[in-house]
Structure formats: structure tokens, C-alpha cells
Scaffold this motif. Structure first.
Motif, PDB file in Angstrom:
ATOM      1  N   MET A   1       0.835  -1.205   0.000  1.00  0.00           N
ATOM      2  CA  MET A   1       0.000   0.000   0.000  1.00  0.00           C
ATOM      3  C   MET A   1       0.867   1.252   0.000  1.00  0.00           C
ATOM      4  N   ALA A   2       1.867   1.260   0.872  1.00  0.00           N
ATOM      5  CA  ALA A   2       2.730   2.442   0.944  1.00  0.00           C
ATOM      6  C   ALA A   2       3.482   2.640  -0.372  1.00  0.00           C
ATOM      7  N   ALA A   3       3.997   1.548  -0.919  1.00  0.00           N
ATOM      8  CA  ALA A   3       4.759   1.660  -2.163  1.00  0.00           C
ATOM      9  C   ALA A   3       3.859   2.167  -3.293  1.00  0.00           C
ATOM     10  N   TYR A   4       2.615   1.730  -3.300  1.00  0.00           N
ATOM     11  CA  TYR A   4       1.669   2.190  -4.323  1.00  0.00           C
ATOM     12  C   TYR A   4       1.429   3.694  -4.173  1.00  0.00           C
ATOM     13  N   ALA A   5       1.208   4.124  -2.929  1.00  0.00           N
ATOM     14  CA  ALA A   5       0.984   5.554  -2.709  1.00  0.00           C
ATOM     15  C   ALA A   5       2.202   6.354  -3.180  1.00  0.00           C
ATOM     16  N   PHE A   6       3.395   5.862  -2.859  1.00  0.00           N
ATOM     17  CA  PHE A   6       4.603   6.617  -3.195  1.00  0.00           C
ATOM     18  C   PHE A   6       4.885   6.632  -4.689  1.00  0.00           C
ATOM     19  N   THR A   7       4.509   5.563  -5.394  1.00  0.00           N
ATOM     20  CA  THR A   7       4.861   5.536  -6.814  1.00  0.00           C
ATOM     21  C   THR A   7       3.730   5.983  -7.720  1.00  0.00           C
ATOM     22  N   ARG A   8       2.467   5.814  -7.305  1.00  0.00           N
ATOM     23  CA  ARG A   8       1.402   6.006  -8.269  1.00  0.00           C
ATOM     24  C   ARG A   8       0.393   7.089  -7.946  1.00  0.00           C
ATOM     25  N   LEU A   9       0.314   7.531  -6.702  1.00  0.00           N
ATOM     26  CA  LEU A   9      -0.737   8.485  -6.363  1.00  0.00           C
ATOM     27  C   LEU A   9      -0.139   9.874  -6.174  1.00  0.00           C
ATOM     28  N   GLN A  10      -0.905  10.861  -6.629  1.00  0.00           N
ATOM     29  CA  GLN A  10      -0.472  12.248  -6.465  1.00  0.00           C
ATOM     30  C   GLN A  10      -1.152  12.799  -5.235  1.00  0.00           C
ATOM     31  N   PHE A  11      -0.389  13.203  -4.251  1.00  0.00           N
ATOM     32  CA  PHE A  11      -1.024  13.863  -3.107  1.00  0.00           C
ATOM     33  C   PHE A  11      -0.033  14.821  -2.477  1.00  0.00           C
ATOM     34  N   LYS A  12      -0.600  15.771  -1.758  1.00  0.00           N
ATOM     35  CA  LYS A  12       0.240  16.799  -1.139  1.00  0.00           C
ATOM     36  C   LYS A  12       1.178  16.157  -0.124  1.00  0.00           C
ATOM     37  N   GLY A  13       2.424  16.538  -0.126  1.00  0.00           N
ATOM     38  CA  GLY A  13       3.358  16.060   0.883  1.00  0.00           C
ATOM     39  C   GLY A  13       3.987  14.726   0.550  1.00  0.00           C
ATOM     40  N   ARG A  14       3.764  14.241  -0.671  1.00  0.00           N
ATOM     41  CA  ARG A  14       4.275  12.922  -1.012  1.00  0.00           C
ATOM     42  C   ARG A  14       5.797  12.848  -0.891  1.00  0.00           C
ATOM     43  N   SER A  15       6.482  13.833  -1.443  1.00  0.00           N
ATOM     44  CA  SER A  15       7.948  13.735  -1.429  1.00  0.00           C
ATOM     45  C   SER A  15       8.479  13.933  -0.008  1.00  0.00           C
ATOM     46  N   PHE A  16       7.752  14.710   0.791  1.00  0.00           N
ATOM     47  CA  PHE A  16       8.151  14.887   2.191  1.00  0.00           C
ATOM     48  C   PHE A  16       8.112  13.548   2.927  1.00  0.00           C
ATOM     49  N   TRP A  17       6.994  12.843   2.779  1.00  0.00           N
ATOM     50  CA  TRP A  17       6.871  11.558   3.478  1.00  0.00           C
ATOM     51  C   TRP A  17       7.851  10.540   2.921  1.00  0.00           C
ATOM     52  N   PHE A  18       8.087  10.635   1.621  1.00  0.00           N
ATOM     53  CA  PHE A  18       9.022   9.704   0.996  1.00  0.00           C
ATOM     54  C   PHE A  18      10.418   9.876   1.605  1.00  0.00           C
ATOM     55  N   ALA A  19      10.831  11.127   1.761  1.00  0.00           N
ATOM     56  CA  ALA A  19      12.148  11.391   2.354  1.00  0.00           C
ATOM     57  C   ALA A  19      12.197  10.837   3.784  1.00  0.00           C
TER      58      ALA A  19
END
Lengths: 307, 361, 286
Positions: free
Chosen positions: C99-117
Motif C-alpha cells: 500500500m505504501a509503495a503504491y501511494a509513493f509511486t502512483r498516487l499524487q497527493f500533497k506532501g508525497r515527497s516529504f513523506w518519501f524522504a
């Protein structure tokens, strides 16, 4: 036109909101875990490290006292640092050299590569289990197989390598080196990335075997070496199970296998000094961070990256 | 009623504008081709119509209804992707039924539609196969089939032939044209290949730098390119652009100087500097009595294609020029050729690249 | 053809023989302790230390019988505990990390790159920094001496390594497929279940096998959280067995050691390829 613009904008906002909701929906398990299992505990342990805290009492603020004690008057901390650094500084390079050497041998196009690769990888996969620690205890015991083999081959009567404080740490280093397989696999993958025509070009240019190794293989492999070194170092700092099992959780004989994590465990879960153990944990985090930072700084000078 | 209307459509990523306000009305049943060099925004425009990219500004209407905020699946469109984007783990049948199942259509209706589309495309025998087991051309058909089953008002094609080899490309091109004739839906087709554009389109839209340069039937685009960009983009080999200067003016009539050769034309009034004469290589003739003399050309290189002879060379003032001659002409390098052309087929572009309507005087 | 290595330099037969001999010697030395362990577990007690031979003179499974019931709770029970914990960990890791990997690779949402880091950051943070508060928290919940502290974190994607592994794989799935599915009216949920997951079976299998093995092998967490011997995992049981036998019954100890490794060995044999590829592509630990 203006009139029907308003509901449209609402629709627009809704579809956007749905996107964000979906994102956070899928991320929610991780997010929950991040706050509850990582961020919260990290903050809390940072606070605990500044307190005196046991099972029976509430945390009592002591400022930097724990860190002061660690730095100035804790002989077991010094013993643990000694053991851990010896372990890291010997096991990591040995493991790297072994892994690289065997990877290069295997990359020579030997028949049965897949077999050998599997055989060498097996110890890495099971090496962390209690069974292997048990086995290791036996191998290096006074009447263990190592001494039996030494007796049979050289008529040499070996000591108990485990029970001897001056050799016990080396049995653990040997155990680490025995698990070189996963690094070897990463090296093998790296070796295969090197384009074949580069060697062909080099041999047309008249470069011999050793020159090819030092001028092509090694430089092109430096990113992989670097990566392996960093991962292995971090893992080595965190090693726990073998020392625990081999020494029955004591770190003995005479603290000669007192790994840092073992000392941390004893302080936290045998002596229940949660404040002091938290301080020890953050010191370890700082050491690992410093080591990693140093590696990345040094990388500039020896790691070769494609532009 | 228009099938699809774009009004002032804009796209920007942050501060960078990709599409600068596109206006276009597409009639029902029309086959429109977006063509342009890579990076011109043609794919972005298509993806905005599809609903895969949000529209930054302007309005998109399909069959009269505003679509900017409507989700891709509800716009009544279907899209054929460049990579085909077939779901690798699903059978051909499943690939075609997936969208209908998503829309919760009754099973019997789904089956009917899939089988009908398969029949049209002659892929009935392939329905149980996985995409892996299909040839490139067959995959292409499945991709089209997936679009057909949804019975869309508008079909979108994103460079659908670029993954096929040359022979199959021609064959599939013909089939797409036939499909359009059969089902009569509105189609928008993106390509960078001008031959596909010329052969398929009812109307070509030439895009460059996020703007429409010209929209018109293939022959309008070819015969009366709006500007130097369109003139140069459509046609192969490329149109010759030759620098000319104004030599004299007598009322309506203007004398142009092309490397020492005088040409009398009418219709040029303002800004006589920086003019250039556009002549397509295939409109040049050598050693002919008809047409207006354009001076001499020194041949430097000759390509024999069998049906045509392409001559590369330069004018007296060293401007490069290319001529395509019909049939097999024996021209040797170094030879001097007398060029003629019908002035009605020539174009004059002003300093800004705009085409100026001229007649021979 | 599975061997694709090409000899870069055209080694001479002599060098080749030398390389062969070296590799064979290393593998023998490496495997010898393991083989010795397995063979000794089938020897009678008096034969274990009297010979270095790998083939038992008298073959007996007596040690297994002694070991199996050597503690107050049978090893079978502890194997069952280990299996339950490891299987739950597999499910937890697969669900939460995919689920997390899907959110990080496929979904556009605010703060994505922040959480990824931040997610990458957690991969760097040693677990020791959070260990004690985690323990105290679970103690507060009344979860100590249950399997919950061993299992629940897996459902919260605590093993960021698997997120990373899956991200690497998901990135290789063409985005066109998602877009085609969007055109087909599929929302994020349907794309996840009908497109991404079915296409990700290799990485899911890799993650599952690694999850199982690492959880099975884990010693530290069970050591901290499990107190009663009925709740012990096989690893804890084995370590208790070391104390209990005080090394007087080496045969039984080696037999039980062999048994605790056996599940991993079987998984290794069956999924060797997946495991080795998983290591090679992500450079994961172990």
C-alpha cells in the motif's frame, strides 16, 4: 456562463480532494507506524536519555548526566566500544575482500556458477539464527571440530577459542566473514554490469590481465564496494544474536564479546536502567551516523560515478 | 453541433507554459490529426482531452457539455496508447471487457460488445490469448478493440503506429482509415509522421511550441501553408527557402531579386526586407520551357530513387537548393541546370515567417 | 542456458583449474560445519566427538526424539508459534508495504515527497533508538508476553526495506497501464488490486519469503517480548535448550538446531532464484 461555473469549481475541488484522500488512505498504515513506532518513540527515548528511569520509579530529569557518565566513568561502555570497533573494523574489510575475491573467481565463467552462488549465499541467509550460534559455539569449543581437525591434521592441541578472552572475539569475526555471500551476490551483479566491450577495447589497447583489473574492474566496481561497505558497517554495529548466544547473554568471558547492542540490552532489560540505556542507544545512533557521514564524505575521493 | 470544442485551452507546469491557449472546434465524425515536432505539445493536448492531464485554463466541451472537471472515464472517449498499454496479465477478452466491468455493465451486454468488436477487428480467435502471445499488429488491434467496445463519441490515438515496422504501419494505417469510415466516430490522432497526417486526416492541426500554427485539410496545408514553419514541416524533401530582395517597385508590381534572377510579382506591400521565397523541390523543373525561370543551379550531389531523381546543389549566390525531378534524369555533379517553376506554386514569406499571398505579375 | 558469464580475458586452462580448486575449497570449508551439524544430529552421542567423519557409522534419530521433548514444552509447540508469527508478519508486510509503495509511486497527493524522504530516513535509523519507548508502550498496552508486539508493527509497514523493494518494482510497471485503466474508469483501489498487484507477484513473493525467513530467524524481539515458555518461538526455545542441557546432550542440541534451520533451508531451495535476485537488485541486507 458565470452561473454554472460555480458548481464546476466544486466538482474540481472534490476530484482533487479524492486524489489526496486516496494517497493518504494507502499511506495510512505506514503513517500510523511512523508516528507511533518511530517518531514518537524516537522523541521519547531522546527525552528518557536525559533522565534516570527504572521500572519502579517515574523518570527523573538528570540532564546530560547519563552522557557524562558514558563518556567519563563507564568501564563497560569502553569495553563494549573496544569489542564493537574491533569487530566492525576487522569483519567488514575481511568480508568485503572475501566477497569480492570469490565474486571475481566465480565471474571467470566457471561451470556451475549458480550452484556455487547458492552455496556461498546459504550462510548469509541462516547466519543470524540461534542454531548457527549454537553450532559456532561447538566449532570453536575446546573439544570442538576446529580442534579435532587441527589434531587430526597437525597434531596440534588447540585451546577453547570461545572461552579464551583473547580469541573469543575472533570467533565472532569468523562467523561474520562466513556470511560473505550476500555481499558477493551484489558484487557479482556489479561485475556483470561492466560492459564486455570495455574489456575488449582494453585488450586491443594492449592492457594485460592485472591492468584490466586495476584500471577497469576495480574503478567501475567502486560504487558497489562503497554501497556494500556502508551497509555492512551499519549491520556490524547492530550485531547482537551471535554474541548473545555464544556468551549466554553475558558478553563474556570478561566482557570480551560485549557487543555494544548486548551491553545496551543488559542495561535496558536486565538492569532496567531505561534512561541510561536510552542514552547508550543515542550514542550508538550518533556513532553510526558519523561513520555513514564519513563514508559519504570519503566517497568523493575514491568512488567512481558515471557522469 | 460540434463534437468537441477547445476554447483557450492552456497547460502549465508551475511557471512553465506548455500549451498557450488553443482554440479548436471538431465536427462529429471528423478525423483530426495533431502533427508537430516532438515537444510541440500535441500529446499533452491529447492527454488533456482524454482527462489524463488536468487543464490549467480554458474550456473543453464534448457534445456541448463542459468536461474540464469530468473524470476520464465519463467523457465518452476512448484512447489507444502508443505502447498499446494492454494489461499483460489479462486475456484479450479481459482486456476489452475491463472497462465495461468497471462500469458494471451486465455480463451479457459485455459479451455482446466484446464479440462484436472482435469480429470487426478479426481477432475473435485471439480472445483467450495473453498479450505476450500476440504479434505487434495483433496487439494494435486489441488496443483498438478495447477502445471500440466502449462505443465512445471520440476516439483518441496517441502515435499508435510508431511501434510497428514499416510494412505493418502502412497496412494498419489503411485499416484505421477504414475503421473510421465504418463506424464514423470522431477521431483525434496524434503523430509526428507527416505521411500519416496527410493520408488519414480530414483536417490536420499543425502544432509548434504549444500553439496551433495552422488547421486545415491536408491539401490546404500543403498548398497554402500559413507560415514558414508549416511550409517546412509538411512535405519531403523540405521546401526550399530562398532569400530574395526587393529590386524595384512599379505600383502593384514588385520585382524580386533571387541570386541575380528577376521575378515580377504582385501583392507585396509592406516591409519588403527579409523576404524569402518558398519552393517545394517537387515543383522545380529543369530545362523546361514552361514556368518562370529561377536562374541556374550547380548540382553537387544526385540521388537516384528510380521513380524520382533528387538533385542537391546551390544557386549562384551559394544558397543551397534541392530539386525533385520525375523519372530518371542523368544529372552529374558539377553540372549547371536551368531551373523553372510555376510562380503560382511558390510562396513568399515575410520576415516574421508569415506567408504573403502573391500572384505573378 | 542459465550461465551467461563470459570469460573476459580468455584465461588459460591452468588458471581456470586453479580458480576451480579455490572455489571448491572455499565452499567445502564453508559447508563443513553445516554438514557436520546435520550428520552429528544422526549420530549416537558417543560418536559425535570421536570422529570428524561426515557419515554416521550408526544412524539414529534418537537425538531428535530426546530434543523434541527436551523442554517442558515440546518443540512442536514452539515451531507452531514461530510459524504463526512468521505468517502473520508476511501478511502484514505484504499488505502495508505494498500500500505504501503504491501511494509513493502512483498516487499524487500533497506532501508525497516529504513523506518519501522521511521513509528513507527511517531506513537509516537504527532500531535501538526507538527500542525502549516501544517496549514501554507495549508494556502499557499489556501486550508484553503476547505475539502482538512482534506482529502488529508489520501491519504498520515498519520494515521500510520492503517498501523500498516494492517501489523499485512498481516503478518498472509502465504508467500507460494505469492511464489505460483510468480511461477504463478504474479508480485508485481498482487499479491497485486489478493492475498493480497482479503484475507484482514476483516482488510480492520475494518480500514474502524474506519476511518469513527474517521473522523466523528473529531472536531479539521475541527475547524481549515473550516470557512464558508456552509462547516461545523456535529460536527462543533453542536458546533455552542450550541452557537446559548445559551442553551435556550435544546430539539433541544439534538435532534441534538442524530443525530450526530446516524451514529456511527449504524456502531457500525452492525460492533460491527469487532470493538471489532480490539481493542483487536492491542490495538488501543478509
Amino acid at each position: 456562463m458565470l452561473v454554472d461555473d460555480v458548481p464546476h469549481r466544486r466538482v474540481h475541488r472534490w476530484t482533487h480532494l479524492r486524489q489526496h484522500l486516496a494517497g493518504y488512505g494507502f499511506l495510512s498504515p505506514w503513517l500510523l507506524g511512523f508516528f507511533v513506532l518511530t517518531l514518537g518513540p524516537a522523541a521519547s527515548s531522546l527525552y528518557l536519555s536525559l533522565t534516570d528511569y527504572g521500572l519502579m520509579s517515574a523518570p527523573r530529569w538528570v540532564g546530560a548526566d547519563n552522557y557524562m557518565q558514558i563518556a567519563t566513568s563507564d568501564p563497560r561502555f569502553r569495553a563494549a566500544m573496544n569489542v564493537t570497533f574491533t569487530y566492525v573494523l576487522l569483519s567488514v574489510p575481511l568480508k568485503l575482500v572475501f566477497a569480492l575475491a570469490v565474486a571475481i573467481l566465480l565471474n571467470r565463467g566457471l561451470r556451475g556458477l549458480n550452484w556455487f552462488r547458492a552455496i556461498f549465499y546459504l550462510p548469509s541467509l541462516i547466519g543470524g539464527s540461534v542454531a548457527i550460534a549454537v553450532l559456532w559455539r561447538q566449532v570453536f569449543a575446546g573439544d570442538g571440530i576446529l580442534n579435532q581437525v587441527l589434531m587430526a591434521l597437525f597434531s596440534y592441541e588447540g585451546p577453547s577459542w570461545i572461552a579464551n578472552p583473547s580469541t573469543s572475539i575472533y570467533t565472532l569475526i569468523a562467523l561474520a566473514v562466513w556470511q560473505f555471500g550476500s555481499s558477493m551476490i551484489i558484487f557479482l551483479a556489479g561485475l556483470r554490469q561492466i560492459p564486455q566491450d570495455m574489456y575488449e577495447a582494453a585488450s586491443i589497447d594492449g592492457a594485460g590481465r592485472s591492468r584490466q583489473f586495476f584500471k577497469i574492474t576495480l574503478p567501475l566496481l567502486t560504487p558497489v564496494i562503497f554501497f556494500n561497505a556502508v551497509i555492512l558497517t551499519i549491520d556490524a554495529f547492530k550485531a547482537f544474536t551471535p554474541a548473545f548466544v555464544i556468551s549466554d547473554g553475558t558478553g563474556g568471558p570478561i566482557d570480551s564479546t560485549l557487543f555494544y547492542t548486548l551491553y545496551l540490552y543488559q542495561e535496558a532489560f536486565t538492569n532496567f536502567r531505561f534512561g541510561y540505556a536510552s542514552a547508550l542507544a543515542w550514542v550508538l545512533v550518533a556513532i553510526i551516523a558519523a561513520f555513514t557521514a564519513l563514508s559519504f564524505l570519503s566517497a568523493k575521493y575514491w568512488v567512481h560515478y558515471d557522469d | 453541433m460540434t463534437s468537441l470544442a477547445l476554447t483557450g485551452i492552456k497547460k502549465s507546469y508551475g511557471a512553465i507554459d506548455i500549451i498557450h491557449g488553443v482554440d479548436l472546434a471538431i465536427e462529429p465524425g471528423e478525423f483530426v490529426v495533431f502533427v508537430g515536432p516532438s515537444g510541440c505539445g500535441k500529446s499533452t493536448l491529447l492527454r488533456m482531452i482524454a482527462g489524463l492531464e488536468p487543464i490549467t485554463g480554458g474550456e473543453l466541451r464534448i457534445a456541448g457539455a463542459r468536461m474540464n472537471e469530468v473524470s476520464a472515464a465519463e467523457r465518452g472517449i476512448a484512447m489507444v496508447f502508443q505502447s498499446y498499454a494492454l494489461y499483460p496479465h489479462m486475456s484479450v477478452y479481459k482486456n476489452m471487457s475491463f472497462g465495461l466491468e468497471t462500469a458494471r455493465m451486465p455480463k451479457a451486454e459485455i459479451d455482446l460488445r466484446v464479440r462484436k468488436a472482435a469480429e470487426i477487428l478479426q481477432i475473435t480467435k485471439l480472445l483467450d490469448r495473453k498479450p505476450k502471445q500476440l504479434s505487434g499488429g495483433q496487439r494494435q488491434r486489441v488496443a483498438i478493440g478495447r477502445a471500440i467496445v466502449r462505443d465512445p463519441q471520440v476516439f483518441l490515438f496517441d502515435e499508435p503506429l510508431s511501434n510497428l515496422d514499416a510494412e505493418l504501419r502502412v497496412q494498419t494505417r489503411v485499416e484505421i482509415a477504414k475503421l473510421h469510415a465504418d463506424i464514423g466516430a470522431t477521431m483525434i490522432y496524434v503523430t509526428h509522421d507527416q505521411v500519416e497526417a496527410m493520408t488519414l486526416a480530414d483536417r490536420i492541426v499543425v502544432l509548434n511550441g504549444g500553439r496551433i500554427e495552422q488547421a486545415g485539410t491536408p491539401l490546404e496545408i500543403y498548398n497554402t501553408p500559413a507560415n514558414r514553419f508549416v511550409a517546412g514541416f509538411i512535405g519531403s524533401p523540405k521546401m526550399n527557402f530562398l532569400n530574395v530582395s526587393v529590386d524595384g517597385r512599379a505600383g502593384e508590381a514588385v520585382t524580386l531579386d533571387l541570386a541575380g534572377t528577376k521575378l515580377a510579382v504582385r501583392g507585396i506591400d509592406a516591409r519588403p526586407e527579409g523576404l524569402c521565397l518558398g519552393v517545394r523541390p517537387e515543383h522545380l523543373d529543369v530545362g523546361s520551357d514552361r514556368g518562370t525561370p529561377l536562374g541556374a543551379m550547380i548540382a553537387t550531389h544526385v540521388e537516384q530513387l528510380g521513380g524520382q531523381t533528387i538533385v542537391y546543389g546551390s544557386l549562384k549566390d551559394r544558397q543551397p537548393i534541392v530539386a525533385t525531378l520525375n523519372g530518371q534524369k542523368s544529372v552529374r555533379a558539377g553540372e549547371e541546370l536551368r531551373l523553372t517553376a510555376d510562380l503560382a506554386q511558390c510562396h513568399v514569406f515575410d520576415a516574421g515567417g508569415r506567408r504573403v499571398a502573391v500572384q505573378s505579375a | 542456458m542459465t550461465e551467461t558469464t563470459v570469460d573476459a580475458t580468455g584465461s588459460s586452462p591452468l588458471l581456470r583449474a586453479f580458480a576451480y580448486a579455490a572455489v571448491l575449497a572455499v565452499s567445502f570449508v564453508m559447508l563443513y560445519p553445516l554438514l557436520w551439524m546435520v550428520s552429528s544430529s544422526f549420530k549416537p552421542e558417543n560418536e559425535i566427538f570421536s570422529t570428524t567423519s561426515l557419515i554416521p557409522e550408526t544412524f539414529t534419530t534418537d537425538a531428535y526424539r530426546r530434543g523434541w521433548n527436551g523442554l517442558s514444552v515440546s518443540f512442536g509447540w514452539m515451531f507452531l508459534n514461530s510459524t504463526v508469527i512468521a505468517l502473520l508478519a508476511v501478511v502484514g508486510n505484504l499488505v502495508s508495504c505494498s500500500m505504501a509503495a503504491y501511494a509513493f509511486t502512483r498516487l499524487q497527493f500533497k506532501g508525497r515527497s516529504f513523506w518519501f524522504a522521511l521513509m528513507l530516513g527511517t531506513m537509516m535509523l537504527p532500531q535501538h533508538a526507538v527500542l525502549i519507548p516501544q517496549y514501554l508502550m507495549f508494556l502499557n498496552f499489556g501486550w508484553v508476553n503476547t505475539i502482538l508486539p512482534l506482529v502488529v508493527p508489520k501491519f504498520l509497514a515498519i520494515d521500510a526495506f520492503f517498501i523500498f523493494l516494492m517501489i523499485q518494482f512498481f516503478r518498472g510497471i509502465p504508467r500507460d497501464l494505469d492511464e489505460a485503466a483510468v480511461m477504463d474508469g478504474a479508480g485508485p483501489l481498482r487499479i491497485f488490486f486489478k493492475i498493480i498487484l497482479p503484475l507484482s507477484t514476483p516482488v510480492l513473493a520475494t518480500a514474502a519469503v524474506f519476511s518469513f525467513i527474517w521473522t523466523w530467524d528473529d531472536f531479539f524481539a521475541p527475547l524481549i517480548y515473550l516470557n512464558d515458555i508456552e509462547k516461545y518461538t523456535a529460536q527462543l526455545g533453542l536458546r533455552t535448550f542450550v541452557d537446559a542441557t548445559a551442553q551435556s546432550d550435544w546430539g539433541a542440541l544439534l538435532a534441534m538446531s538442524t530443525l530450526t534451520i530446516l524451514p529456511i533451508f527449504i524456502l531457500f531451495v525452492v525460492f533460491q532464484r527469487l532470493l538471489i535476485e532480490g539481493i542483487a537488485t536492491t542490495g538488501m541486507k543478509r
